[in-house]
Scaffold this active site. Sequence first.
Site, short mmCIF file in Angstrom:
data_model
loop_
_atom_site.label_atom_id
_atom_site.label_comp_id
_atom_site.label_asym_id
_atom_site.label_seq_id
_atom_site.Cartn_x
_atom_site.Cartn_y
_atom_site.Cartn_z
N THR A 24 3.70 12.10 6.52
CA THR A 24 3.60 10.77 5.91
C THR A 24 4.91 10.01 6.07
OG1 THR A 24 1.99 11.57 4.30
CG2 THR A 24 3.17 9.55 3.75
N HIS A 58 5.14 8.61 9.50
CA HIS A 58 4.33 7.41 9.66
C HIS A 58 5.06 6.19 9.10
CE1 HIS A 58 0.66 9.14 11.26
NE2 HIS A 58 0.68 10.08 10.32
#
Length: 342
Positions: A40, A43
């Site tokens: 995450t 990203h």
Amino acid sequence: MKALVKAKAEPGLWLADVPEPVLGPGEVLIKVLRTGICGTDLHIRAYDGWARQAVRTPLVLGHEFVGDVVDVAPGVTGISPGDRVSGEGHLVCGTCRNCLAGRRHLCRSTVGLGIGRDGAFAEYVTLPAANVWVHRVPVDPDVAAIFDPFGNAVHTALSFPLVGEDVLITGAGPIGIMAAAVARHAGARNVVITDVSPYRLRLAERVGVSLAVDVRTSGVEEGKRALGLREGFDVGLEMSGRPEALRTMVANMTHGGKIALLGLPSEEFPVDVARVVTSMITLKGIYGREMYETWYAMSVLLEGGLDLSPVITGRYPYQDFEEAFDEAAGGRCGKVILDWTA
């Protein structure tokens, strides 16, 4: 204090001086010791399509951490300054049907630490006391820093009984490798893991998988034959989010087999539902951790001798975050840790 911040709506991260968090009602103030870099976070650093929709700048990143309690708000019990803690990164409403029924991991109003509110890539972080997990038994700080993804692995692996079963895991990322270690520790007969990365397949071999299959050069069917499996796999753990991985898994399950799905696909894809139906295969989606049954299971597994040290392959002072993120994004690694005590 120093913190890793998504300061602008563009690719990149910035090490910045930000105000220390203010202790709110029912909260705990924690001095961060170690943090783990998650997909995450990659990203958000890249500022891809998902990140553009999910985060608002400026934002302090990070949800995998371990630290020491510095202060607690009035009325907080069971947590004291000096306690070594990790944190459950899903903050829930506490008032919806699922929360009131004790199924907090199913809260529809979940807010993610380091996504919907400032996170733990900083010298200090605050969390609601209900999200703080106290380590009552000593745990290596690097391992304690990755309790969040370890919880994903445990939640997935323990979704179905494993004793004496043959388990297929698709995706040898850090969570897939941790799930393989859990399955072995929990009594699975055979654990087969697949990937396209020779590095990560070798890493999986270090946690004791029966067979690590490079699907570029070999097939799951060959693995079944090598292990003498006549009827297919009993349990599947899909960790990759890849359509070909799930289709291969469905095709190689025994009748009545059970599949837990953790990998998130980037787009919709077809599955042989006829095979799912006629083989009576169970598909179960997994998200996050059960609060707090999974956390108890994690602690007990470690107390029982489960070794996660092979999964941690990179350690950096937080000042070298660029190198740490580059390693994590490169794929030739397990979990990468940032040290906030340097």
